[in-house]
Write an enzyme that holds these catalytic residues in place. Structure first.
Site, PDB file in Angstrom:
ATOM      1  N   HIS A  18       0.865  -1.122  -0.031  1.00 22.71           N
ATOM      2  CA  HIS A  18       0.003  -0.021   0.141  1.00 22.71           C
ATOM      3  C   HIS A  18       0.789   1.316   0.104  1.00 22.71           C
ATOM      4  O   HIS A  18       0.478   2.214  -0.665  1.00 22.71           O
ATOM      5  CB  HIS A  18      -0.928  -0.224   1.166  1.00 22.71           C
ATOM      6  N   HIS A  41      -7.729  -8.129  -7.874  1.00 22.19           N
ATOM      7  CA  HIS A  41      -8.149  -8.891  -6.627  1.00 22.19           C
ATOM      8  C   HIS A  41      -8.404  -7.918  -5.653  1.00 22.19           C
ATOM      9  O   HIS A  41      -7.358  -7.543  -4.829  1.00 22.19           O
ATOM     10  CB  HIS A  41      -7.271  -9.954  -6.394  1.00 22.19           C
ATOM     11  N   SER A 104      -6.723  -1.924  -0.719  1.00 25.82           N
ATOM     12  CA  SER A 104      -6.344  -1.404  -1.922  1.00 25.82           C
ATOM     13  C   SER A 104      -7.521  -0.243  -2.554  1.00 25.82           C
ATOM     14  O   SER A 104      -7.071   0.826  -2.988  1.00 25.82           O
ATOM     15  CB  SER A 104      -5.599  -2.332  -2.967  1.00 25.82           C
ATOM     16  N   GLU A 122     -13.769  -8.843  -7.673  1.00 29.49           N
ATOM     17  CA  GLU A 122     -13.649  -9.461  -6.204  1.00 29.49           C
ATOM     18  C   GLU A 122     -14.708 -10.642  -6.660  1.00 29.49           C
ATOM     19  O   GLU A 122     -15.482 -10.329  -6.987  1.00 29.49           O
ATOM     20  CB  GLU A 122     -14.062  -8.850  -5.090  1.00 29.49           C
ATOM     21  N   GLY A 148     -10.589 -11.996 -11.241  1.00 31.61           N
ATOM     22  CA  GLY A 148      -9.635 -11.112 -11.559  1.00 31.61           C
ATOM     23  C   GLY A 148      -8.832 -11.088 -12.903  1.00 31.61           C
ATOM     24  O   GLY A 148      -8.482 -10.192 -13.755  1.00 31.61           O
ATOM     25  N   ASP A 168      -3.143  -8.800  -7.028  1.00 32.25           N
ATOM     26  CA  ASP A 168      -2.962  -9.159  -5.866  1.00 32.25           C
ATOM     27  C   ASP A 168      -3.877 -10.382  -5.427  1.00 32.25           C
ATOM     28  O   ASP A 168      -4.503 -10.407  -4.602  1.00 32.25           O
ATOM     29  CB  ASP A 168      -3.495  -7.823  -4.941  1.00 32.25           C
TER      30      ASP A 168
HETATM   31  C1  SAM Z   1      -4.831 -10.636  -0.821  1.00 30.15           C
HETATM   32  S1  SAM Z   1      -6.569 -10.241  -1.075  1.00 30.15           S
HETATM   33  C2  SAM Z   1      -6.547  -8.695  -1.829  1.00 30.15           C
HETATM   34  C3  SAM Z   1      -6.305  -7.492  -1.043  1.00 30.15           C
HETATM   35  C4  SAM Z   1      -6.668  -6.091  -1.478  1.00 30.15           C
HETATM   36  N1  SAM Z   1      -6.049  -6.280  -2.860  1.00 30.15           N
HETATM   37  C5  SAM Z   1      -5.827  -5.099  -0.728  1.00 30.15           C
HETATM   38  O1  SAM Z   1      -4.664  -4.934  -0.968  1.00 30.15           O
HETATM   39  O2  SAM Z   1      -6.595  -4.509   0.111  1.00 30.15           O
HETATM   40  C6  SAM Z   1      -7.264 -11.359  -2.372  1.00 30.15           C
HETATM   41  C7  SAM Z   1      -8.686 -11.379  -2.752  1.00 30.15           C
HETATM   42  O3  SAM Z   1      -8.882 -11.824  -3.963  1.00 30.15           O
HETATM   43  C8  SAM Z   1     -10.094 -12.477  -3.999  1.00 30.15           C
HETATM   44  N2  SAM Z   1      -9.969 -13.456  -4.907  1.00 30.15           N
HETATM   45  C9  SAM Z   1      -9.687 -15.080  -4.968  1.00 30.15           C
HETATM   46  N3  SAM Z   1      -9.622 -15.511  -6.222  1.00 30.15           N
HETATM   47  C10 SAM Z   1     -10.256 -14.402  -6.894  1.00 30.15           C
HETATM   48  C11 SAM Z   1     -10.169 -14.322  -8.385  1.00 30.15           C
HETATM   49  N4  SAM Z   1      -9.939 -15.292  -9.108  1.00 30.15           N
HETATM   50  N5  SAM Z   1     -10.701 -13.139  -8.966  1.00 30.15           N
HETATM   51  C12 SAM Z   1     -11.039 -11.987  -8.181  1.00 30.15           C
HETATM   52  N6  SAM Z   1     -10.935 -12.212  -6.875  1.00 30.15           N
HETATM   53  C13 SAM Z   1     -10.476 -13.216  -6.157  1.00 30.15           C
HETATM   54  C14 SAM Z   1     -10.206 -12.922  -2.440  1.00 30.15           C
HETATM   55  O4  SAM Z   1     -11.566 -13.355  -2.119  1.00 30.15           O
HETATM   56  C15 SAM Z   1      -9.418 -12.147  -1.861  1.00 30.15           C
HETATM   57  O5  SAM Z   1     -10.572 -11.055  -1.319  1.00 30.15           O
END
Ligand code: SAM
Length: 288
Positions: A18, A41, A104, A122, A148, A168
């Protein structure tokens, strides 16, 4: 899909991701032309640091908790680094209050201007419902319940032709690295001037090195501004220990980010390091 970011929000890896996201968006916003932020993500948007999940791991206390400690911020961080980290701290300590941490999409939304746009993908239904609530009322922001990697294909290049993609994923299975090796170079090929920022856990430093080098080689023919790797390690590696090293790979980093990272990362390693902190700031591919 079991991953929930609530356990990890605000930890050392989030701090690196971040802080660099804030710096990159600020550097891009030096030009008035509109930009787009694409979060493949995106997570839930806001995390409760007093909630059961965050309480269970307490990871944020060794991350953003250390930086928000007034004494550390004021006295223990070298002035140039402190000035560069300050906008991040102002966002995370801002209107949400102490016990909540913005993810994020909310951090980006705090920096985007009226002419800018945000797309946040998401896939987890609970996280998506929270994300929608976290971005409600912001007409610049579009939350999408979508994979994503599909979003990466669908939303690049954006109409603005300027902007940043944050990738991410949760890294729940090893297939994630293979998917990234295909998806990121393809996206850079489609949008050669975009800034791409990928978050990585580093459990095996040699595997991470090979992965980063492979991505560099695959993106180099299309990315004129090179590829940068930033690593932060907060404890010596130990088998079965919690994650202690994280990396970011930035393809086409904004001009000036390399120098800013050189000032920030040693200080993050020193302040967040437990016993030993280490960092890496290196070009995987030199800008042309
Ligand atoms: C590491 S977290 C994201 C944190 C966020 N980017 C942040 O920095 O605040 C990963 C997220 O991806 C989601 N996720 C998992 N597989 C996914 C996919 N194929 N496409 C989109 N989101 C996905 C999960 O539910 C989770 O909320």
């Amino acid at each position: 899909m079991n991953y929930a970011h609530d356990f990890h929000a605000g930890n050392f890896a989030d701090v690196l991701k971040h802080v660099v996201l804030v710096r990159a968006l600020l550097l891009l916003a030096r030009k008035d032309a509109p930009l787009r932020f694409i979060d493949t993500h995106a997570g839930a948007g806001v995390y409760d640091l007093a909630g059961e999940r965050a309480e269970k791991t307490q990871e944020w206390r060794a991350g953003v908790g250390k930086l928000l400690d007034g004494a550390l911020t004021r006295d223990a961080m070298e002035p140039v680094a402190r000035a560069l980290v300050k906008p991040y701290l102002e966002i995370v300590a801002g209107p949400l209050g102490e016990a909540r941490y913005p993810g994020s999409p909310r951090i980006a939304a705090a920096l985007l201007r009226p002419q800018d746009r945000l797309v946040a993908c998401e896939l987890h239904p609970d996280a998506f419902a929270r994300l929608k609530a976290a971005l409600a009322g912001d007409s610049r922001a579009r939350p999408v319940e979508l994979d994503g990697y599909l979003g990466l294909k669908a939303f690049t290049p954006p109409p603005e032709r300027r902007g940043l993609v944050l990738i991410d994923p949760p890294f729940e299975d090893r297939e994630e690295f293979a998917r990234l090796s295909r998806a990121l170079p393809a996206a850079v090929r489609k949008w050669p001037t975009g800034v791409f920022m990928l978050w990585l856990p580093v459990k095996d430093p040699r595997a991470a090195q090979d992965f980063a080098r492979g991505l560099g080689e695959a993106t180099a023919p299309h990315a004129g501004r090179g590829a940068l790797r930033l690593d932060l390690e907060v404890a010596p590696p130990a088998p079965d220990a919690p994650l202690a090293r994280t990396a970011l790979i930035l393809v086409n980093p904004p001009f000036g980010l390399f120098e800013e990272a050189q000032a920030i990362l040693p200080e993050l390693a020193r302040v967040l390091g437990r016993g030993r902190g280490a960092h890496l700031v290196e070009w995987i591919v030199q800008p042309r």
